[in-house]
Design a protein around this motif. Structure first.
Motif, PDB file in Angstrom:
ATOM      1  N   ALA A 200       6.196  -1.506   5.715  1.00 58.47           N
ATOM      2  CA  ALA A 200       6.452  -0.329   6.837  1.00 58.47           C
ATOM      3  C   ALA A 200       5.138   0.208   7.031  1.00 58.47           C
ATOM      4  CB  ALA A 200       7.386   0.822   6.178  1.00 58.47           C
ATOM      5  N   PRO A 201       4.285  -0.489   7.794  1.00 59.16           N
ATOM      6  CA  PRO A 201       3.051  -0.140   8.014  1.00 59.16           C
ATOM      7  C   PRO A 201       2.960   1.266   8.806  1.00 59.16           C
ATOM      8  CG  PRO A 201       3.811  -1.898   9.643  1.00 59.16           C
ATOM      9  CD  PRO A 201       4.963  -1.788   8.508  1.00 59.16           C
ATOM     10  N   SER A 202       1.570   1.613   8.659  1.00 55.63           N
ATOM     11  CA  SER A 202       1.039   2.764   9.361  1.00 55.63           C
ATOM     12  C   SER A 202       1.009   2.770  11.027  1.00 55.63           C
ATOM     13  CB  SER A 202      -0.009   3.358   8.653  1.00 55.63           C
ATOM     14  OG  SER A 202      -1.040   2.834   9.051  1.00 55.63           O
ATOM     15  N   ALA A 203       0.583   3.596  11.588  1.00 56.06           N
ATOM     16  CA  ALA A 203       0.140   3.436  13.000  1.00 56.06           C
ATOM     17  C   ALA A 203      -0.850   2.229  13.404  1.00 56.06           C
ATOM     18  CB  ALA A 203      -0.114   4.864  13.693  1.00 56.06           C
ATOM     19  N   GLY A 205      -0.886  -0.444  12.163  1.00 54.98           N
ATOM     20  CA  GLY A 205      -0.274  -1.654  12.044  1.00 54.98           C
ATOM     21  C   GLY A 205      -0.548  -2.915  10.974  1.00 54.98           C
ATOM     22  N   GLU A 206      -0.966  -2.300   9.703  1.00 56.66           N
ATOM     23  CA  GLU A 206      -1.582  -3.374   8.747  1.00 56.66           C
ATOM     24  C   GLU A 206      -0.520  -4.023   8.164  1.00 56.66           C
ATOM     25  OE1 GLU A 206      -0.505   0.558   6.503  1.00 56.66           O
ATOM     26  OE2 GLU A 206      -1.404   0.136   8.543  1.00 56.66           O
ATOM     27  N   ALA A 207      -0.625  -5.283   7.818  1.00 56.73           N
ATOM     28  CA  ALA A 207       0.282  -6.050   7.136  1.00 56.73           C
ATOM     29  C   ALA A 207       0.039  -5.971   5.377  1.00 56.73           C
ATOM     30  CB  ALA A 207       0.095  -7.797   7.648  1.00 56.73           C
ATOM     31  N   ILE A 208      -1.192  -5.928   4.941  1.00 62.34           N
ATOM     32  CA  ILE A 208      -1.572  -5.716   3.683  1.00 62.34           C
ATOM     33  C   ILE A 208      -2.437  -4.257   3.488  1.00 62.34           C
ATOM     34  CG2 ILE A 208      -1.430  -8.165   3.071  1.00 62.34           C
ATOM     35  CD1 ILE A 208      -4.525  -8.257   3.260  1.00 62.34           C
ATOM     36  N   PHE A 209      -2.135  -3.887   2.272  1.00 64.26           N
ATOM     37  CA  PHE A 209      -2.789  -2.773   1.648  1.00 64.26           C
ATOM     38  C   PHE A 209      -3.562  -3.024   0.542  1.00 64.26           C
ATOM     39  CE2 PHE A 209      -3.133   1.254  -0.568  1.00 64.26           C
ATOM     40  CZ  PHE A 209      -3.806   2.083   0.400  1.00 64.26           C
ATOM     41  N   SER A 210      -4.586  -2.378   0.118  1.00 64.78           N
ATOM     42  CA  SER A 210      -5.278  -2.636  -1.051  1.00 64.78           C
ATOM     43  C   SER A 210      -6.196  -1.556  -1.535  1.00 64.78           C
ATOM     44  CB  SER A 210      -6.188  -3.918  -0.853  1.00 64.78           C
ATOM     45  OG  SER A 210      -7.258  -3.814  -0.172  1.00 64.78           O
ATOM     46  N   ARG A 211      -6.331  -1.631  -2.856  1.00 67.97           N
ATOM     47  CA  ARG A 211      -7.548  -0.570  -3.377  1.00 67.97           C
ATOM     48  C   ARG A 211      -8.313  -1.633  -4.422  1.00 67.97           C
ATOM     49  NH1 ARG A 211      -5.200   5.126  -4.852  1.00 67.97           N
ATOM     50  NH2 ARG A 211      -7.109   5.526  -5.218  1.00 67.97           N
ATOM     51  N   VAL A 212      -9.643  -1.457  -4.617  1.00 66.14           N
ATOM     52  CA  VAL A 212     -10.424  -2.277  -5.378  1.00 66.14           C
ATOM     53  C   VAL A 212     -11.168  -1.314  -6.186  1.00 66.14           C
ATOM     54  CG1 VAL A 212     -11.928  -4.093  -5.261  1.00 66.14           C
ATOM     55  CG2 VAL A 212     -10.346  -4.123  -3.737  1.00 66.14           C
ATOM     56  N   TYR A 213     -11.022  -1.932  -7.404  1.00 63.76           N
ATOM     57  CA  TYR A 213     -11.974  -1.022  -8.466  1.00 63.76           C
ATOM     58  C   TYR A 213     -13.035  -2.211  -9.206  1.00 63.76           C
ATOM     59  CZ  TYR A 213      -8.969   2.848  -7.952  1.00 63.76           C
ATOM     60  OH  TYR A 213      -8.408   4.091  -7.394  1.00 63.76           O
ATOM     61  N   HIS A 214     -14.327  -1.457  -9.503  1.00 68.40           N
ATOM     62  CA  HIS A 214     -15.269  -2.120 -10.106  1.00 68.40           C
ATOM     63  C   HIS A 214     -15.580  -0.920 -11.238  1.00 68.40           C
ATOM     64  CE1 HIS A 214     -15.689  -4.961  -6.581  1.00 68.40           C
ATOM     65  NE2 HIS A 214     -16.023  -3.759  -5.906  1.00 68.40           N
ATOM     66  N   PRO A 215     -15.048  -1.185 -12.489  1.00 70.06           N
ATOM     67  CA  PRO A 215     -14.829  -0.078 -13.268  1.00 70.06           C
ATOM     68  C   PRO A 215     -16.182   0.318 -14.049  1.00 70.06           C
ATOM     69  CG  PRO A 215     -13.584  -1.968 -13.951  1.00 70.06           C
ATOM     70  CD  PRO A 215     -13.858  -2.220 -12.697  1.00 70.06           C
ATOM     71  N   PHE A 216     -17.110  -0.642 -14.021  1.00 70.40           N
ATOM     72  CA  PHE A 216     -18.569  -0.196 -14.717  1.00 70.40           C
ATOM     73  C   PHE A 216     -19.471  -0.232 -13.530  1.00 70.40           C
ATOM     74  CE2 PHE A 216     -16.450  -2.993 -17.759  1.00 70.40           C
ATOM     75  CZ  PHE A 216     -16.759  -2.227 -18.996  1.00 70.40           C
ATOM     76  N   SER A 217     -19.235  -0.083 -12.198  1.00 76.07           N
ATOM     77  CA  SER A 217     -20.053   0.330 -11.234  1.00 76.07           C
ATOM     78  C   SER A 217     -20.401   1.832 -11.226  1.00 76.07           C
ATOM     79  CB  SER A 217     -19.411  -0.157  -9.863  1.00 76.07           C
ATOM     80  OG  SER A 217     -20.332   0.435  -8.723  1.00 76.07           O
ATOM     81  N   SER A 218     -21.467   2.011 -10.566  1.00 77.53           N
ATOM     82  CA  SER A 218     -21.977   3.583 -10.291  1.00 77.53           C
ATOM     83  C   SER A 218     -20.905   4.059  -9.091  1.00 77.53           C
ATOM     84  CB  SER A 218     -23.359   3.550  -9.508  1.00 77.53           C
ATOM     85  OG  SER A 218     -23.373   2.826  -8.572  1.00 77.53           O
ATOM     86  N   SER A 240       3.716 -19.401   0.034  1.00 78.78           N
ATOM     87  CA  SER A 240       4.564 -18.601  -0.882  1.00 78.78           C
ATOM     88  C   SER A 240       4.348 -17.084  -0.818  1.00 78.78           C
ATOM     89  CB  SER A 240       4.318 -18.964  -2.410  1.00 78.78           C
ATOM     90  OG  SER A 240       3.045 -18.853  -2.649  1.00 78.78           O
ATOM     91  N   ALA A 241       3.437 -16.652  -0.626  1.00 76.80           N
ATOM     92  CA  ALA A 241       3.096 -15.110  -0.545  1.00 76.80           C
ATOM     93  C   ALA A 241       3.294 -14.713   0.830  1.00 76.80           C
ATOM     94  CB  ALA A 241       1.568 -14.845  -0.864  1.00 76.80           C
ATOM     95  N   SER A 242       3.024 -15.433   1.830  1.00 75.90           N
ATOM     96  CA  SER A 242       3.391 -14.825   3.239  1.00 75.90           C
ATOM     97  C   SER A 242       4.859 -14.520   3.718  1.00 75.90           C
ATOM     98  CB  SER A 242       2.860 -15.953   4.449  1.00 75.90           C
ATOM     99  OG  SER A 242       3.734 -17.105   4.201  1.00 75.90           O
ATOM    100  N   ALA A 243       5.708 -15.017   2.710  1.00 79.45           N
ATOM    101  CA  ALA A 243       7.189 -14.783   2.958  1.00 79.45           C
ATOM    102  C   ALA A 243       7.362 -13.278   2.595  1.00 79.45           C
ATOM    103  CB  ALA A 243       7.884 -15.655   1.902  1.00 79.45           C
ATOM    104  N   ARG A 244       6.579 -12.697   1.777  1.00 76.75           N
ATOM    105  CA  ARG A 244       6.513 -11.465   1.469  1.00 76.75           C
ATOM    106  C   ARG A 244       5.907 -10.593   2.469  1.00 76.75           C
ATOM    107  NH1 ARG A 244       5.139 -13.289  -3.692  1.00 76.75           N
ATOM    108  NH2 ARG A 244       3.092 -12.162  -3.721  1.00 76.75           N
ATOM    109  N   LEU A 245       5.268 -10.879   3.692  1.00 77.42           N
ATOM    110  CA  LEU A 245       4.554  -9.972   4.621  1.00 77.42           C
ATOM    111  C   LEU A 245       5.496  -9.554   5.559  1.00 77.42           C
ATOM    112  CD1 LEU A 245       1.720 -12.463   5.317  1.00 77.42           C
ATOM    113  CD2 LEU A 245       1.323 -10.207   4.205  1.00 77.42           C
ATOM    114  N   PRO A 246       5.249  -8.676   6.345  1.00 72.27           N
ATOM    115  CA  PRO A 246       6.300  -8.146   7.137  1.00 72.27           C
ATOM    116  C   PRO A 246       6.561  -9.199   8.178  1.00 72.27           C
ATOM    117  CG  PRO A 246       4.334  -6.614   7.498  1.00 72.27           C
ATOM    118  CD  PRO A 246       4.059  -7.929   6.475  1.00 72.27           C
ATOM    119  N   PRO A 247       8.139  -9.180   8.711  1.00 68.81           N
ATOM    120  CA  PRO A 247       8.488 -10.409   9.704  1.00 68.81           C
ATOM    121  C   PRO A 247       7.294 -10.382  11.121  1.00 68.81           C
ATOM    122  CG  PRO A 247       9.969  -8.943   9.101  1.00 68.81           C
ATOM    123  CD  PRO A 247       9.071  -8.245   8.647  1.00 68.81           C
ATOM    124  N   LYS A 248       7.115 -11.506  11.416  1.00 75.48           N
ATOM    125  CA  LYS A 248       6.266 -11.794  12.304  1.00 75.48           C
ATOM    126  C   LYS A 248       6.788 -13.053  13.424  1.00 75.48           C
ATOM    127  CE  LYS A 248       1.359 -12.963  13.731  1.00 75.48           C
ATOM    128  NZ  LYS A 248       1.230 -11.607  14.509  1.00 75.48           N
TER     129      LYS A 248
END
Length: 297
Positions: A200-203, A205-218, A240-248
């Motif tokens: 259910a993408p936002s306005a 139209g993203e197909a994937i969402f992410s957050r990335v952490y470098h726990p020892f970084s400043s 295999s993974a593309s089957a989980r993306l929004p239908p296209k």
């Protein structure tokens, strides 16, 4: 000899969005150009997620610049968002008629192209280690669970990548607003790229969402991480993974462009594609220069 600088927000068209980087114009004849300790001190003073130093090499139709990337802690071999920010500075101020610029580092040469819509595309080396079946140590799983127990319950799979771990989550989990205890992630070395398909993408139209952490970084949370996308994009565009993306319409293939949204309180948008034949992941986005001035030492 003073040095001009810009603070630029990458992968956003809005000020104070995306991922910020300091850009310092470093003349070839500057007496401390090769003084790594000096460059590290300047980066530490800026206290940005990344500081890039640019030195002009060739001002032809396809300008060339030497580039080095620093956090306040160390020099990095590559940084995607600071490279896009550097290219934006080249196209907007330094070489306004150019359509392509080369950024030459010690370990690689990056090409940045100005696209017809005004956005900028850079191509980074793909990371196919995501497809290797390397066992995930119990310490890494425990770190994710301690960082957020509900997030851990939503994990579909964890895979080893060059920068650390790709953690694939169920689409129903609210990753965007989750509180992630990055200190808990320090119990197992490596960065953590949390990602999910957006059914259910936002306005935007993203197909994937992410957050990335470098726990020892400043800067523990990386608002837009090019290195993570070098493994994330091939993963999501695999069969295999593309089957989980929004239908296209027509389905997803490894060459299908997709939109990626990254970040929690501060976010960036990328248009990404996988050039499997050339071994590259292309990241496109906008950038906004928000500050300018001089380094006076």
């Amino acid at each position: 000899m003073s040095l001009e600088f810009r603070i630029t927000d990458a992968f956003t068209s809005t000020a104070f969005g995306g991922n910020p980087a300091a850009l310092v114009l470093l003349p070839a004849d500057h007496p401390r150009r090769d003084d790594t300790d000096f460059l590290l001190s300047v980066a530490r003073e800026f206290n940005q997620p990344m500081t890039a130093f640019l030195t002009a090499k060739d001002a032809g139709d396809e300008p060339k610049y030497a580039i080095r990337w620093f956090t306040g802690l160390q020099e990095y071999p590559l940084c995607g968002h600071a490279s896009l920010a550097a290219a934006a500075l080249c196209f907007s101020e330094l070489n306004s008629t150019a359509r392509r610029v080369q950024l030459e580092a010690a370990a690689c040469i990056l090409t940045a192209d100005k696209l017809d819509d005004g956005s900028i595309e850079i191509a980074l080396p793909q990371d196919l280690s995501v497809f290797e079946d390397e066992p995930v140590p119990s310490e890494a799983k425990a770190a994710v669970k301690d960082a957020n127990a509900a997030l851990f319950d939503a994990v579909i799979e964890m895979r080893k990548i060059k920068i650390g771990w790709l953690v694939v989550l169920d689409s129903a989990f609210d990753l965007e607003h989750a509180e992630i205890n990055y200190v808990a992630l320090q119990s197992c070395l490596g960065s953590y790229a949390f990602t999910q398909a957006r059914l259910a993408p936002s306005a935007v139209g993203e197909a994937i969402f992410s957050r990335v952490y470098h726990p020892f970084s400043s800067t523990p949370e990386d608002f837009v991480c090019g290195a993570a996308h070098c493994s994330m994009v091939p993963y999501w565009l695999s069969q295999s993974a593309s089957a989980r993306l929004p239908p296209k319409e027509g389905g997803w293939t490894h060459s299908t462009p997709l939109k990626s949204l990254q970040g929690g309180p501060r976010q960036g948008m990328l248009a990404v594609r996988w050039d499997k034949e050339k071994g590259l992941v292309a990241l496109a986005g906008s950038a906004r220069i928000v500050m300018k001035g001089e380094v006076l030492v």
